[in-house]
Motif scaffolding. Structure first.
Motif, PDB file in Angstrom:
ATOM      1  N   TRP A  25      12.626   2.965 -12.063  1.00  0.00           N
ATOM      2  CA  TRP A  25      11.435   3.800 -11.908  1.00  0.00           C
ATOM      3  C   TRP A  25      11.698   5.237 -12.357  1.00  0.00           C
ATOM      4  CZ3 TRP A  25       9.433   1.940  -6.425  1.00  0.00           C
ATOM      5  CH2 TRP A  25       8.947   0.620  -6.567  1.00  0.00           C
ATOM      6  N   GLY A  54      13.874   3.813  -4.945  1.00  0.00           N
ATOM      7  CA  GLY A  54      12.554   4.297  -5.345  1.00  0.00           C
ATOM      8  C   GLY A  54      12.160   5.569  -4.629  1.00  0.00           C
ATOM      9  N   VAL A  78       2.700   1.287  -3.391  1.00  0.00           N
ATOM     10  CA  VAL A  78       2.631   1.818  -4.756  1.00  0.00           C
ATOM     11  C   VAL A  78       1.176   1.895  -5.217  1.00  0.00           C
ATOM     12  CG1 VAL A  78       3.165   1.310  -7.184  1.00  0.00           C
ATOM     13  CG2 VAL A  78       4.960   1.145  -5.448  1.00  0.00           C
ATOM     14  N   LEU A 101       6.803  -2.184 -13.875  1.00  0.00           N
ATOM     15  CA  LEU A 101       7.507  -0.955 -14.249  1.00  0.00           C
ATOM     16  C   LEU A 101       6.553   0.033 -14.930  1.00  0.00           C
ATOM     17  CD1 LEU A 101      10.838  -2.440 -15.669  1.00  0.00           C
ATOM     18  CD2 LEU A 101      10.527  -1.345 -13.454  1.00  0.00           C
ATOM     19  N   GLU A 112      13.819   8.218  -6.594  1.00  0.00           N
ATOM     20  CA  GLU A 112      13.140   8.338  -7.896  1.00  0.00           C
ATOM     21  C   GLU A 112      11.803   9.060  -7.764  1.00  0.00           C
ATOM     22  OE1 GLU A 112      14.396   4.682 -10.696  1.00  0.00           O
ATOM     23  OE2 GLU A 112      13.838   4.064  -8.670  1.00  0.00           O
ATOM     24  N   ALA A 125      12.360   0.650  -2.630  1.00  0.00           N
ATOM     25  CA  ALA A 125      11.332  -0.368  -2.836  1.00  0.00           C
ATOM     26  C   ALA A 125      11.441  -1.411  -1.731  1.00  0.00           C
ATOM     27  CB  ALA A 125      11.509  -1.012  -4.204  1.00  0.00           C
ATOM     28  N   GLN A 132      12.219   5.929 -20.820  1.00  0.00           N
ATOM     29  CA  GLN A 132      11.794   5.022 -19.752  1.00  0.00           C
ATOM     30  C   GLN A 132      11.647   3.591 -20.264  1.00  0.00           C
ATOM     31  OE1 GLN A 132       8.254   6.928 -18.217  1.00  0.00           O
ATOM     32  NE2 GLN A 132       9.410   8.240 -16.818  1.00  0.00           N
ATOM     33  N   PHE A 189       4.244   7.762 -11.471  1.00  0.00           N
ATOM     34  CA  PHE A 189       5.269   8.804 -11.331  1.00  0.00           C
ATOM     35  C   PHE A 189       5.094   9.893 -12.395  1.00  0.00           C
ATOM     36  CE2 PHE A 189       8.933   6.594  -8.798  1.00  0.00           C
ATOM     37  CZ  PHE A 189       8.027   6.247  -7.821  1.00  0.00           C
ATOM     38  N   VAL A 213       4.317   1.718 -12.331  1.00  0.00           N
ATOM     39  CA  VAL A 213       4.996   2.756 -11.541  1.00  0.00           C
ATOM     40  C   VAL A 213       5.297   3.976 -12.396  1.00  0.00           C
ATOM     41  CG1 VAL A 213       7.027   3.302 -10.145  1.00  0.00           C
ATOM     42  CG2 VAL A 213       5.945   1.052  -9.942  1.00  0.00           C
ATOM     43  N   HIS A 214       5.748   3.761 -13.627  1.00  0.00           N
ATOM     44  CA  HIS A 214       6.007   4.902 -14.517  1.00  0.00           C
ATOM     45  C   HIS A 214       4.731   5.723 -14.720  1.00  0.00           C
ATOM     46  CE1 HIS A 214      10.122   4.224 -15.441  1.00  0.00           C
ATOM     47  NE2 HIS A 214       9.948   3.093 -16.103  1.00  0.00           N
ATOM     48  N   GLY A 272      13.480   0.412 -18.710  1.00  0.00           N
ATOM     49  CA  GLY A 272      12.733  -0.764 -18.275  1.00  0.00           C
ATOM     50  C   GLY A 272      13.251  -2.052 -18.881  1.00  0.00           C
TER      51      GLY A 272
END
Length: 733
Positions: A153, A121, A41, A93, A124, A73, A275, A100, A96-97, A279
């Protein structure tokens, strides 16, 4: 090269000409599959920053250099992360958001080329791009609810906006892996092509987007905006689904219903707010016991599979098998072998038994046809893999023989010594015995190194576990071949050492012993069943005894009493201590054998599908009342403790006695073999969750009243005093 990392590279020039298309390739070094570990990541974030800084790009393709795209993941990191607390999870989280969302917001069209499994993941990540193309053999899905969590995610946000709320609920709450044709049908992907055409299809989509034929900006707007559902549509989509899914999942598995709530709460929000809702739910579930235990279960399953793989790699292949003894069990074994492609001889000395075995196999194949798993032609072809015989004529070409005759040591001994003279010197013999010592059965064999146990659980086609039992003289080749054959049959083999009851039955009978003592002291067996079913068992102990069969329970109980007289004397039979008979013995003596003759602790009536359904039986209640020496009320907590402590202690003893090789194998055997509640993780993880000191204290209190069955081992006391656990904290198991 735009970016070069250990797992990710980004290069220009995928189009072979102008160099305005970038390819982000995921290829995790020294691993067979790609996972989104914390290190990967971090690399992905660096790669995206490099892409954003690159000038002149007109498109991005995300792909994989391995057979799978990304399997999810890195689950080995989950326990360590969960144990660091909610704030750490929340920061993860958000990180990663951010990555992404940056992919989703790139100033040119993007496409993911899904060449293999895209799960969790990995799925996602693919949802962040504007388009997705998929190989015909690939699968895609969000299985997080099976781990007790929700997709965290962006899966709960993006998927409903891409395929609609109804379809997304089905995918996410069910945790399904979806084939390419199904993904295309609901709009999760934009094209399905042969694997070799994947890159060309991705480039074609980018060219069409850049040419104005496909509107990637409209796609983005749809993914980042509220769901297009009015109030009535929302109620229809979410409220109905919550009721249905709650009924299917049951009270112990909150994640599927929570996932629907997340989609519902985020439906009217734009991306960032939706999101945040996702989360919050992810953190709440991740900090709970169910997610911790289900993740542990996944890790344990990986341990068992890796051990099985190591054995299988050492084994000679089993190209042809045989089963001795037809009937229901033999027919089930023959079906399982034939259905998975290993031809099998099915031998018996009676035509009637052969016919019964074939009938069982045909019935199981017919069910596969009814469910659409097989065509009639495929069923006919697979049935030819079963060859019935009354003689040993073709046994010279058999690699492994499963002896599955009646559970009687003299009969088994006679059959095994007979068949040993009919097979080659390399043929493996395996006894499907549930209690009889493998060392004892090996005594009269000329080649005991070629002999082991292969204990199937009933019904064979449903129960995933096979115990492979190593005797004192069993050779490594015999164990390896038997493990390989069990795996080829689609089973999960766990290797254990020989002792009375082996692993699963040795652990189960103290549980029955706890039940017998409860009934003797006046507990209502129907209430005990209800309490243990609420605790999470698929059926309570009285119901389970009816399914096992009282004759089988009495026989196995006698074996256990002989092997472990201090703890287990009289649990299933005559107590032999002047205290009378157990409820199990009383049922047996009154010809109440359970489901097999429609009367046991309950009576049984067939439903419309011909399946036995239990009903209250006053005759059984009267018999059990006659066993009780006193009348006493027990709380739910007392019932649970008196049932679970002896089972857990015997699991500890099996580990200490080297009957089973690891906590992971012990816990998985109980989950696969007797339906130990999966959300509790297994007997040893159950002790860990309580704390070893608290468990030892509880066991000591019970042992004062109830005797050695409840007494902790010295090693367990030492572990408790030292603050140890069966599964070290943050180890990834």
């Amino acid at each position: 090269m735009i970016y070069q990392g250990n797992a990710i590279t980004v290069a220009r020039g995928l189009d072979g000409g102008g160099g305005d298309i970038a390819m982000l390739t995921i290829d995790l070094k020294d691993e067979s599959v790609n996972t989104l570990s914390s290190a990967v990541v971090e690399e992905l974030g660096q790669a995206v920053e490099a892409i954003r800084s690159e000038r002149g790009l007109k498109g991005l393709v995300i792909g994989s250099a391995k057979e799978a795209f990304i399997v999810g993941a890195d689950i080995t990191e989950f326990h360590g992360m969960f144990e660091q607390g909610g704030e750490v999870l929340q920061r993860m989280l958000e990180t990663v958001h951010g990555i992404f969302n940056a992919i989703e917001d790139l100033p040119f069209p993007t496409v993911t080329a899904i060449n293999g499994l895209a799960l969790g993941g990995g799925c996602e990540l693919s949802l962040t791009t504007d388009f997705r193309v998929m190989a015909e053999s690939a699968k895609i899905g969000l299985p997080e609810t099976k781990l007790g969590i929700v997709p965290g995610w962006g899966g709960c946000v993006r998927l409903p906006r891409i395929i609609g709320a109804d379809n997304a609920i089905e995918w996410i709450a069910g945790g399904t892996e979806n084939r390419a044709d199904a993904a295309l049908k609901v709009g999760a992907v934009d094209a399905v092509v042969p694997a070799e055409e994947l890159e060309a299809a991705a480039l074609d989509i980018l060219n069409r987007a850049n040419g104005g034929e496909l509107d990637h900006r409209a796609r983005r707007d749809e993914k980042t905006s509220p769901l297009k559902l009015d109030a009535i549509e929302q109620m229809m989509a979410f409220e109905t689904a919550k009721g249905y899914v709650a009924g299917k999942a049951g009270p112990h598995y909150p994640a599927p219903v929570e996932a629907i709530k997340v989609i519902q709460k985020g439906a009217g929000e734009r991306r960032d707010r939706a999101q945040a809702i996702e989360g919050k739910s992810f953190v709440k579930l991740a900090m709970g016991d169910v997610a911790f235990n289900l993740v542990g279960l996944f890790m344990n399953d990986q341990v068992v599979k890796k051990k099985g793989s190591r054995y299988a790699r050492q084994a000679r292949p089993v190209n042809r098998a045989a089963v001795l003894g037809a009937g229901i069990m033999g027919g089930g074994i023959a079906y399982q072998s034939a259905s998975r492609g290993t031809p099998i001889l099915m031998k018996d000395i009676k035509n009637d038994a052969i016919e019964l075995g074939l009938k069982e196999a045909r019935k199981l194949f017919a069910k596969q046809v009814e469910r659409g798993k097989l065509t009639t032609a495929q069923m006919a072809e697979k049935l030819t893999n079963i060859r019935p015989t009354l003689s040993y004529g073709d046994f010279g070409g058999v690699d492994l023989v499963v002896e599955a005759v009646v559970e009687n040591p003299k009969v088994k001994d006679a059959v095994l010594t007979e068949v040993e003279g009919q097979v080659t010197e390399d043929t493996i013999l395996a006894s499907n015995t549930s209690t009889i010592s493998i060392n004892r059965l090996a005594e009269n064999l000329k080649r005991p190194e070629n002999f082991c146990g292969m204990h199937f659980f009933n019904p064979v086609h449903r129960m995933p576990l096979v115990e492979v039992i190593r005797g004192e003289k069993t050779g490594d080749a015999a164990v390896a071949a038997t493990v390989a054959y069990a795996r080829a049959m689609g089973k999960t083999p766990i290797v254990v050492n020989d002792c009375p009851g082996f692993l699963v039955n040795r652990v189960l009978f103290p549980y029955f012993g706890g039940f017998s003592q409860l009934v003797e002291q006046g507990a209502d067996f129907q209430r005990v069943d209800k309490v243990m079913e609420r605790f999470g068992w698929p059926m309570g102990p009285a119901y389970l005894l009816d399914v096992v069969g009282m004759d089988t329970a009495v026989h196995a109980g006698e074996v256990m009493a002989e092997g472990f007289p201090e703890r287990m004397a009289g649990m299933a039979g005559d107590r032999g201590d002047g205290k009378g008979k157990s409820a199990i013995q009383v049922m047996f003596e009154n010809d109440r054998l359970g489901q097999k003759n429609a009367k046991g602790f309950y009576a049984y009536e067939e439903d419309r599908k011909g399946k036995p359904q239990k009903v209250r039986d006053e005759a059984a209640i009267a018999l059990v009342r006659g066993v009780a020496k006193e009348s006493r009320e027990f709380s739910d907590e007392e019932i649970i403790a008196r049932m679970m402590v002896p089972l857990c202690l015997e699991t500890v003893r099996c580990l200490e006695d080297d009957i089973v090789g690891s906590p992971a194998e012990a816990d998985m055997a109980l989950i696969y073999g007797i339906g130990f509640p999966p959300f509790r993780g297994g007997a040893l993880r159950y002790i860990d969750a309580m704390g070893l000191s608290a468990f030892v204290e509880q066991a000591d209190r019970l042992a004062e009243e109830l005797g050695p069955l409840y007494a902790p081992t010295e090693r367990l006391r030492e572990m408790a005093a030292a603050g140890e656990r069966f599964y070290p904290a943050g180890s990834g198991d």
